[in-house]
Design a protein around this motif. Structure first.
Motif, PDB file in Angstrom:
ATOM      1  N   GLU A  28       0.814  -1.216   0.000  1.00  0.00           N
ATOM      2  CA  GLU A  28       0.000   0.000   0.000  1.00  0.00           C
ATOM      3  C   GLU A  28       0.842   1.259   0.000  1.00  0.00           C
ATOM      4  OE1 GLU A  28      -2.365   1.164   3.375  1.00  0.00           O
ATOM      5  OE2 GLU A  28      -3.758   2.212   2.103  1.00  0.00           O
ATOM      6  N   PRO A  29       0.999   1.946  -1.109  1.00  0.00           N
ATOM      7  CA  PRO A  29       0.218   1.745  -2.330  1.00  0.00           C
ATOM      8  C   PRO A  29       0.648   0.576  -3.226  1.00  0.00           C
ATOM      9  CG  PRO A  29       1.733   3.571  -2.633  1.00  0.00           C
ATOM     10  CD  PRO A  29       1.822   3.171  -1.182  1.00  0.00           C
ATOM     11  N   MET A  30       1.948   0.169  -3.224  1.00  0.00           N
ATOM     12  CA  MET A  30       2.316  -0.931  -4.116  1.00  0.00           C
ATOM     13  C   MET A  30       1.801  -2.250  -3.533  1.00  0.00           C
ATOM     14  SD  MET A  30       3.656   0.548  -6.612  1.00  0.00           S
ATOM     15  CE  MET A  30       4.763  -0.282  -7.734  1.00  0.00           C
ATOM     16  N   LYS A  31       1.623  -3.218  -4.437  1.00  0.00           N
ATOM     17  CA  LYS A  31       1.168  -4.531  -3.979  1.00  0.00           C
ATOM     18  C   LYS A  31       2.253  -5.199  -3.135  1.00  0.00           C
ATOM     19  CE  LYS A  31      -0.086  -9.016  -5.761  1.00  0.00           C
ATOM     20  NZ  LYS A  31      -0.231  -9.807  -6.986  1.00  0.00           N
ATOM     21  N   HIS A  32       3.504  -5.028  -3.601  1.00  0.00           N
ATOM     22  CA  HIS A  32       4.640  -5.579  -2.841  1.00  0.00           C
ATOM     23  C   HIS A  32       5.686  -4.495  -2.686  1.00  0.00           C
ATOM     24  CE1 HIS A  32       7.258  -8.882  -1.386  1.00  0.00           C
ATOM     25  NE2 HIS A  32       8.160  -7.955  -1.647  1.00  0.00           N
ATOM     26  N   GLN A  33       6.003  -4.115  -1.454  1.00  0.00           N
ATOM     27  CA  GLN A  33       7.035  -3.104  -1.221  1.00  0.00           C
ATOM     28  C   GLN A  33       8.320  -3.779  -0.734  1.00  0.00           C
ATOM     29  OE1 GLN A  33       3.626   0.177  -0.522  1.00  0.00           O
ATOM     30  NE2 GLN A  33       5.183   0.178   1.060  1.00  0.00           N
ATOM     31  N   TYR A  34       9.464  -3.272  -1.221  1.00  0.00           N
ATOM     32  CA  TYR A  34      10.747  -3.920  -0.901  1.00  0.00           C
ATOM     33  C   TYR A  34      11.072  -3.861   0.593  1.00  0.00           C
ATOM     34  CZ  TYR A  34      11.526  -4.222  -5.921  1.00  0.00           C
ATOM     35  OH  TYR A  34      11.396  -4.511  -7.253  1.00  0.00           O
ATOM     36  N   ASP A  35      10.720  -2.749   1.252  1.00  0.00           N
ATOM     37  CA  ASP A  35      10.989  -2.637   2.706  1.00  0.00           C
ATOM     38  C   ASP A  35       9.860  -3.315   3.486  1.00  0.00           C
ATOM     39  OD1 ASP A  35      13.160  -1.016   2.055  1.00  0.00           O
ATOM     40  OD2 ASP A  35      11.981   0.811   2.199  1.00  0.00           O
ATOM     41  N   TYR A  36       9.685  -4.611   3.246  1.00  0.00           N
ATOM     42  CA  TYR A  36       8.508  -5.332   3.759  1.00  0.00           C
ATOM     43  C   TYR A  36       8.321  -5.184   5.270  1.00  0.00           C
ATOM     44  CZ  TYR A  36       5.042  -9.034   4.063  1.00  0.00           C
ATOM     45  OH  TYR A  36       3.889  -9.726   4.275  1.00  0.00           O
ATOM     46  N   ASP A  37       9.377  -5.466   6.010  1.00  0.00           N
ATOM     47  CA  ASP A  37       9.315  -5.356   7.477  1.00  0.00           C
ATOM     48  C   ASP A  37      10.720  -5.059   7.988  1.00  0.00           C
ATOM     49  OD1 ASP A  37      10.567  -7.774   7.116  1.00  0.00           O
ATOM     50  OD2 ASP A  37       9.124  -8.958   8.254  1.00  0.00           O
ATOM     51  N   ALA A  38      10.876  -4.967   9.295  1.00  0.00           N
ATOM     52  CA  ALA A  38      12.181  -4.575   9.845  1.00  0.00           C
ATOM     53  C   ALA A  38      13.256  -5.595   9.455  1.00  0.00           C
ATOM     54  CB  ALA A  38      12.085  -4.436  11.368  1.00  0.00           C
ATOM     55  N   ALA A  39      12.952  -6.878   9.563  1.00  0.00           N
ATOM     56  CA  ALA A  39      13.978  -7.890   9.263  1.00  0.00           C
ATOM     57  C   ALA A  39      14.450  -7.760   7.815  1.00  0.00           C
ATOM     58  CB  ALA A  39      13.426  -9.286   9.531  1.00  0.00           C
ATOM     59  N   THR A  40      13.508  -7.551   6.889  1.00  0.00           N
ATOM     60  CA  THR A  40      13.868  -7.420   5.478  1.00  0.00           C
ATOM     61  C   THR A  40      14.718  -6.168   5.256  1.00  0.00           C
ATOM     62  OG1 THR A  40      11.691  -8.346   5.026  1.00  0.00           O
ATOM     63  CG2 THR A  40      12.881  -7.439   3.154  1.00  0.00           C
TER      64      THR A  40
ATOM     65  N   THR B 159       1.332  -4.356  11.536  1.00  0.00           N
ATOM     66  CA  THR B 159       0.192  -5.279  11.473  1.00  0.00           C
ATOM     67  C   THR B 159      -0.113  -5.666  10.028  1.00  0.00           C
ATOM     68  OG1 THR B 159      -1.229  -3.340  11.779  1.00  0.00           O
ATOM     69  CG2 THR B 159      -0.915  -4.747  13.676  1.00  0.00           C
ATOM     70  N   LEU B 160       0.131  -4.736   9.073  1.00  0.00           N
ATOM     71  CA  LEU B 160      -0.072  -5.097   7.662  1.00  0.00           C
ATOM     72  C   LEU B 160       0.916  -6.188   7.237  1.00  0.00           C
ATOM     73  CD1 LEU B 160      -0.658  -1.625   5.944  1.00  0.00           C
ATOM     74  CD2 LEU B 160      -2.359  -3.387   6.425  1.00  0.00           C
ATOM     75  N   ALA B 161       2.093  -6.225   7.886  1.00  0.00           N
ATOM     76  CA  ALA B 161       3.101  -7.249   7.566  1.00  0.00           C
ATOM     77  C   ALA B 161       2.817  -8.559   8.304  1.00  0.00           C
ATOM     78  CB  ALA B 161       4.494  -6.730   7.918  1.00  0.00           C
ATOM     79  N   GLY B 162       1.735  -8.597   9.071  1.00  0.00           N
ATOM     80  CA  GLY B 162       1.409  -9.815   9.821  1.00  0.00           C
ATOM     81  C   GLY B 162       2.183  -9.919  11.118  1.00  0.00           C
ATOM     82  N   HIS B 163       2.704  -8.798  11.604  1.00  0.00           N
ATOM     83  CA  HIS B 163       3.450  -8.797  12.867  1.00  0.00           C
ATOM     84  C   HIS B 163       2.731  -7.917  13.884  1.00  0.00           C
ATOM     85  CE1 HIS B 163       6.714 -10.581  10.696  1.00  0.00           C
ATOM     86  NE2 HIS B 163       7.049  -9.493  10.048  1.00  0.00           N
ATOM     87  N   THR B 164       3.146  -8.041  15.141  1.00  0.00           N
ATOM     88  CA  THR B 164       2.701  -7.049  16.117  1.00  0.00           C
ATOM     89  C   THR B 164       3.662  -5.862  16.072  1.00  0.00           C
ATOM     90  OG1 THR B 164       4.033  -8.010  17.863  1.00  0.00           O
ATOM     91  CG2 THR B 164       1.745  -8.804  17.673  1.00  0.00           C
ATOM     92  N   PHE B 165       3.190  -4.739  16.603  1.00  0.00           N
ATOM     93  CA  PHE B 165       4.013  -3.536  16.757  1.00  0.00           C
ATOM     94  C   PHE B 165       5.240  -3.898  17.607  1.00  0.00           C
ATOM     95  CE2 PHE B 165       3.569   1.010  18.781  1.00  0.00           C
ATOM     96  CZ  PHE B 165       4.609   1.480  17.998  1.00  0.00           C
TER      97      PHE B 165
END
Ligand code: XUL
Ligand code: CO
Length: 438
Positions: free
Chosen positions: A236-248, A272-278
């Motif tokens: 959001e807005p892209m379907k897949h963003q490169y900076d997916y989550d902190a680990a990535t 939460t959008l990445a499927g993780h908790t804050f």
């Protein structure tokens, strides 16, 4: 200077017993907690884009709260907004703000004129900063709104678009230095892809790293000493963003040798959008040595997009503040309210009430986190759970003294092992007991 929010008084601390809607009940800025005033722990910041610019438009309708501040001319309106912003922050006792280049001045027909507008408005901001003591927590470049970024900015297939992104970052860095901003954020909303059928995944990532490296080198050459932050978000807005989550994002920084200059700006709803908790995202950032700053907001568990709501969930705020305390507190970072009022909360008073709700929720979070630390049961449980690695076999594993045949010999000799309980329900109950005083 005109008063823009004449009906709203300066917001004061009233304490838990009070009922006034325009007062703090838990945020007492100068109260000492763990040896530091609350305001120094929390370092609250105003987001210029949501607070001064967003008018409540959504995909189905126009705005519900007009924010031109009495001027049809966009530059006159930008000047009025700057004055209104400082009145807003002063009334709430906010000492920091965060801004994109495009929030503070409207884009003109060409880059030269756009930059000239930024020079003028930043003179005004500097004047307001000097008279109030309020400064930017961080600045950033908006590399997502202009249609030229439809294919990405640094990750665009077009080198000319890459050049425009670089020019914008250069100017945004100069502005951040001019205004004394403590950090610089990269949020890659368009840095990703819609389909791999048209995407050179490897080149796009290399190019993002090239822009980050150029930004780092230029910033250091003009005297910027603060951290850069990546703000991970999976989509959001892209379907897949490169900076997916902190680990990535941390893996990316290490791959491109940017780990010494970059930290994480963790946003609750992106987690939460990445499927993780804050808390998970903050823990990853902290344990990997990349803890930096926070975009404070909250999502809606029933909705799958970035609702950017004001954070009012005290349980989440307590767990987040526990991570902040365990990281040793903020240095250059802070809590930026990347949050907007709901579309139907259509008055300026709602905006004040929303900030009060968010600031009070994090003040409660800080108080609860301090209590959880003082109670000690959570820490003690985790320490005891892994105590096996402090002596004997566990210590030999940790010290690298064992190998597979030696461990097989241990297992064969033991025959079987007993396992211990994780006690999750007990620990959740401890949290409730500490927070609500049972
Ligand atoms: C978007 C978002 C941005 C960044 C700054 O989801 O969080 O507002 O914080 O560009
Ligand atoms: Co954000």
């Amino acid at each position: 200077m005109p008063e823009f929010y004449a009906a709203i008084p300066a917001v004061a601390y009233e304490g838990p017993g009070g009922k006034s809607p325009l007062a703090f009940h838990f945020y007492n800025p100068d109260e000492q907690i763990l040896g530091k005033p609350m305001k120094a722990h929390l370092r609250f910041a105003m987001s210029y884009w949501h607070t001064m610019c967003a008018e409540g438009a959504d995909m189905f309708g126009v705005g519900t709260l007009e924010k031109s501040y009495g001027h049809a001319d966009p530059m006159a309106s930008a000047y009025a907004k700057a004055e209104a912003a400082f009145e807003f922050m002063q009334k709430l006792g906010l000492e920091f703000y965060c801004f994109h280049d495009r929030d503070i001045a409207p884009e003109a027909d060409n880059l030269r004129e756009t930059n000239a507008r930024l020079d003028k408005i930043s003179d005004k901001l500097l004047e307001l900063q000097k008279s109030t003591g309020i400064t930017p927590l961080w600045g950033t470049a908006n590399l997502f709104s202009n249609p030229r970024y439809q294919n990405g900015a640094a990750s665009s297939c077009s080198p000319e678009v890459f050049a425009f992104a670089a020019a914008q970052v250069k100017k945004a860095l100069e502005l951040t230095v001019k205004l004394g901003g403590q950090g610089f954020v990269f949020w890659g909303g368009r840095e990703g892809y819609e389909t791999l059928l048209n995407t050179n995944y490897a080149l796009e990532q290399d190019n993002i790293a090239r822009l980050f490296t150029m930004a780092r080198d230029y910033a250091r050459s003009i005297g910027f000493q603060g951290p850069f932050y990546i703000e991970p978000k999976p989509k959001e807005p892209m379907k897949h963003q490169y900076d997916y989550d902190a680990a990535t994002a941390i893996g990316f920084l290490r791959k491109y040798n940017l780990q010494d200059d970059f930290r994480m700006n963790i946003e609750a709803n992106h987690a939460t959008l990445a499927g993780h908790t804050f808390q998970h995202e903050l823990r990853v950032a902290r344990e990997e040595g990349f803890f930096g700053s926070i975009d404070a907001n909250i999502g809606d568990p029933l909705l799958g997009w970035d609702t950017d709501q004001f954070p009012t969930n005290v349980y989440d705020a307590a767990l987040a503040m526990l991570e902040v305390l365990n990281a040793g507190g903020f240095t250059a970072g802070g809590l930026n309210f990347d949050a907007k009022t709901r579309r139907a909360s259509n008055t300026f008073e709602d905006l004040f009430r929303a900030y009060i709700a968010g600031m009070d929720a994090f003040a409660l979070g800080l108080r609860m986190a301090a209590k959880l630390r003082a109670d000690g049961r959570l820490d003690e449980f985790v320490k005891a759970r892994y105590a096996g690695y402090e002596t004997g076999l566990g210590l030999d594993i940790v010290r690298g003294k064992m190998n597979l045949p030696a461990l097989e010999a241990v297992a064969l000799e033991k025959g079987d092992v007993t396992t211990t309980s994780g006690r999750q329900e007990y620990l959740e109950h401890v949290m409730n007991c500490v927070m609500f005083g049972c």
